[in-house]
Design an enzyme around this catalytic site. Structure first.
Site, PDB file in Angstrom:
ATOM      1  N   GLU A  37       0.840  -1.207   0.000  1.00 17.62           N
ATOM      2  CA  GLU A  37       0.000   0.000   0.000  1.00 17.62           C
ATOM      3  C   GLU A  37       0.867   1.246   0.000  1.00 17.62           C
ATOM      4  OE1 GLU A  37      -3.087   0.217  -1.138  1.00 17.62           O
ATOM      5  OE2 GLU A  37      -3.753  -1.096   0.483  1.00 17.62           O
ATOM      6  N   SER A  71     -25.911   8.106 -15.192  1.00 16.69           N
ATOM      7  CA  SER A  71     -25.474   7.236 -14.093  1.00 16.69           C
ATOM      8  C   SER A  71     -26.698   6.593 -13.460  1.00 16.69           C
ATOM      9  CB  SER A  71     -24.710   8.051 -13.034  1.00 16.69           C
ATOM     10  OG  SER A  71     -24.720   7.347 -11.803  1.00 16.69           O
ATOM     11  N   GLY A 118     -11.917   2.773  -1.245  1.00 18.03           N
ATOM     12  CA  GLY A 118     -10.786   1.860  -1.120  1.00 18.03           C
ATOM     13  C   GLY A 118     -10.822   0.664  -2.035  1.00 18.03           C
ATOM     14  N   LEU A 119     -11.858   0.548  -2.883  1.00 18.70           N
ATOM     15  CA  LEU A 119     -11.965  -0.639  -3.740  1.00 18.70           C
ATOM     16  C   LEU A 119     -11.928  -0.276  -5.227  1.00 18.70           C
ATOM     17  CD1 LEU A 119     -14.618  -2.473  -1.540  1.00 18.70           C
ATOM     18  CD2 LEU A 119     -12.158  -2.937  -1.651  1.00 18.70           C
ATOM     19  N   SER A 122     -13.397   4.135  -9.075  1.00 20.42           N
ATOM     20  CA  SER A 122     -13.100   5.015 -10.224  1.00 20.42           C
ATOM     21  C   SER A 122     -12.342   4.273 -11.307  1.00 20.42           C
ATOM     22  CB  SER A 122     -12.315   6.270  -9.849  1.00 20.42           C
ATOM     23  OG  SER A 122     -12.152   6.438  -8.506  1.00 20.42           O
ATOM     24  N   ASP A 166      -4.353   0.615  -9.373  1.00 21.82           N
ATOM     25  CA  ASP A 166      -5.793   0.363  -9.481  1.00 21.82           C
ATOM     26  C   ASP A 166      -6.199   0.051 -10.913  1.00 21.82           C
ATOM     27  OD1 ASP A 166      -5.608   1.101  -6.885  1.00 21.82           O
ATOM     28  OD2 ASP A 166      -6.682   2.995  -7.092  1.00 21.82           O
TER      29      ASP A 166
HETATM   30  C1  GLA Z   1      -5.131   4.737  -4.364  1.00 18.21           C
HETATM   31  C2  GLA Z   1      -4.361   5.038  -5.638  1.00 18.21           C
HETATM   32  C3  GLA Z   1      -3.346   3.928  -5.939  1.00 18.21           C
HETATM   33  C4  GLA Z   1      -2.482   3.633  -4.713  1.00 18.21           C
HETATM   34  C5  GLA Z   1      -3.343   3.440  -3.472  1.00 18.21           C
HETATM   35  C6  GLA Z   1      -2.529   3.283  -2.210  1.00 18.21           C
HETATM   36  O1  GLA Z   1      -5.940   3.616  -4.545  1.00 18.21           O
HETATM   37  O2  GLA Z   1      -5.228   5.171  -6.731  1.00 18.21           O
HETATM   38  O3  GLA Z   1      -2.551   4.312  -7.043  1.00 18.21           O
HETATM   39  O4  GLA Z   1      -1.526   4.633  -4.507  1.00 18.21           O
HETATM   40  O5  GLA Z   1      -4.237   4.511  -3.275  1.00 18.21           O
HETATM   41  O6  GLA Z   1      -1.758   2.123  -2.249  1.00 18.21           O
END
Ligand code: GLA
Length: 358
Positions: A37, A71, A118-119, A122, A166
């Site tokens: 992370e 949307s 966090g998932l 986007s 991501d």
């Molecule tokens: C977000 C960012 C990723 C990464 C995480 C942390 O999800 O989009 O690029 O930096 O935070 O690990």
């Protein structure tokens, strides 16, 4: 929803808004990061997996001068002139259209099952849009090209200076493997999920803490500049090039703390490549402590949830996942135990917590 039902359901939903069917429909998943992370903007290593929840995007050319963007989650339709960016959810779509080199006016219908926080909701939206455009225009782009375009959408149209994890995960990962990615070279390998010799392959459990992410963007960009400053002071291109924590001694205390997280997190990912489930879980616990105390991107309520998970029988390890400042937590649990673990922990945690994977 089964694969077979999906197209007709999306056809009908698109039709209800735009009066005719779409030309293409594409999907892309969210991701959960198991380890690694806040390393991807310093050339480091990450270990995400896809989650079952997907974003769906249906597209048709409309022959006009305005994009019409709907949307389903928000129940909102926006009109944006071709060549303009728009506001709200529009930049994810108009940015993807522009970077794909498409100049037609489009009707775009989007719907997402990926929970926010966090998932990578986007990235899922960007990748689903880019996949739909690739199919509609037969664009000569591979899955890595799409991920790189998705990241540019964030940088150039949304204003979030994210790393590449991501978009690479949404484009290339699946739910049955971890994607080991070197974010500098983009070399990658799919690995089996951690296993325990007695119990077999571990399960991934994801719980939404119910804590809305506040200050995530400013906190993210601040961390990013702190580690950039640290690597500049150390004379390295990126903290990926530092292996020894002792090399950080010369840094001012705050920067040393931030850099120590990145350096130790990279080491944890490399160690995890050869770890069984028990060892992997301990590395996740250590990752959380580092994110909580050194990187300071957790949240007190998230720490409570993570601690409950870490104490629960059947859990190998647990940590916050994603950028932090609230949002989701991930636990590695013994095969078949995810439901029971979630129930036991959520009973004590209460609040707005809910199980989102599996
Ligand atoms: C977000 C960012 C990723 C990464 C995480 C942390 O999800 O989009 O690029 O930096 O935070 O690990």
């Amino acid at each position: 929803m089964t694969e077979a039902e999906a197209p007709s359901q999306f056809q009908a939903s698109f039709g209800a808004v735009f009066g005719r069917g779409p030309e293409v429909t594409a999907q892309a998943p969210g991701r959960v990061n198991l380890l690694g992370e806040h390393t991807d903007y310093q050339g480091g290593y990450v270990l995400p997996a896809a989650i079952p929840q997907q974003a769906t995007v249906s597209v048709a050319r409309n022959g006009g001068k305005q994009h019409r963007l709907h949307s389903a989650n928000l129940g909102q339709t926006l009109s944006v002139p071709v060549g303009e960016v728009g506001t709200g959810f529009a930049p994810y779509l108009t940015g993807s259209v522009a970077l794909a080199g498409v100049h037609d006016a489009l009707d775009i219908w989007v719907s997402s099952e990926v929970p926010s926080g966090g998932l990578s909701s986007s990235a899922a939206l960007e990748l689903a849009t880019l996949r739909a455009l690739r199919a509609l225009y037969s664009l000569p782009l591979d899955d890595v090209d799409l991920a790189l375009l998705g990241q540019r959408v964030e940088h150039e149209y949304v204003g979030v200076m994210c790393g590449i994890m991501d978009q690479m995960a949404s484009s290339l990962a699946d739910t049955a493997h971890m994607l080991f990615l070197d974010t500098r070279s983009l070399e990658r390998r799919k690995l089996p999920l951690p296993a325990d010799s007695a119990r077999g392959t571990a399960q991934i459990l994801v719980i939404d803490s119910g804590v809305p992410r506040r200050l995530a963007e400013s906190g993210y960009n601040e961390r990013r500049s702190q580690v950039e400053e640290a690597s500049l002071l150390l004379g390295v291109t990126q903290l990926r090039d530092v292996q020894e924590v002792a090399a950080l001694d010369a840094l001012p205390e705050r920067l040393k703390q931030r850099a120590r997280h990145v350096v130790t997190e990279n080491a944890r990912v490399l160690e995890a490549l050869h770890a069984d489930a028990g060892h992997f879980g301990r590395l996740m616990n250590a990752s959380h402590a580092s994110l909580q105390h050194d990187y300071e991107v957790s949240h007190p309520q998230v720490d409570v949830l993570v601690a409950l998970l870490q104490k629960q029988a059947g859990v190998y390890g647990a940590r916050m996942t994603g950028a932090g400042f609230g949002g989701a937590v991930v636990a590695l649990v013994q095969a078949g135990q995810a439901g029971a673990v979630a129930e036991a922990v959520l009973k004590v945690y209460g609040g707005e917590g809910r199980q989102v994977v599996p």
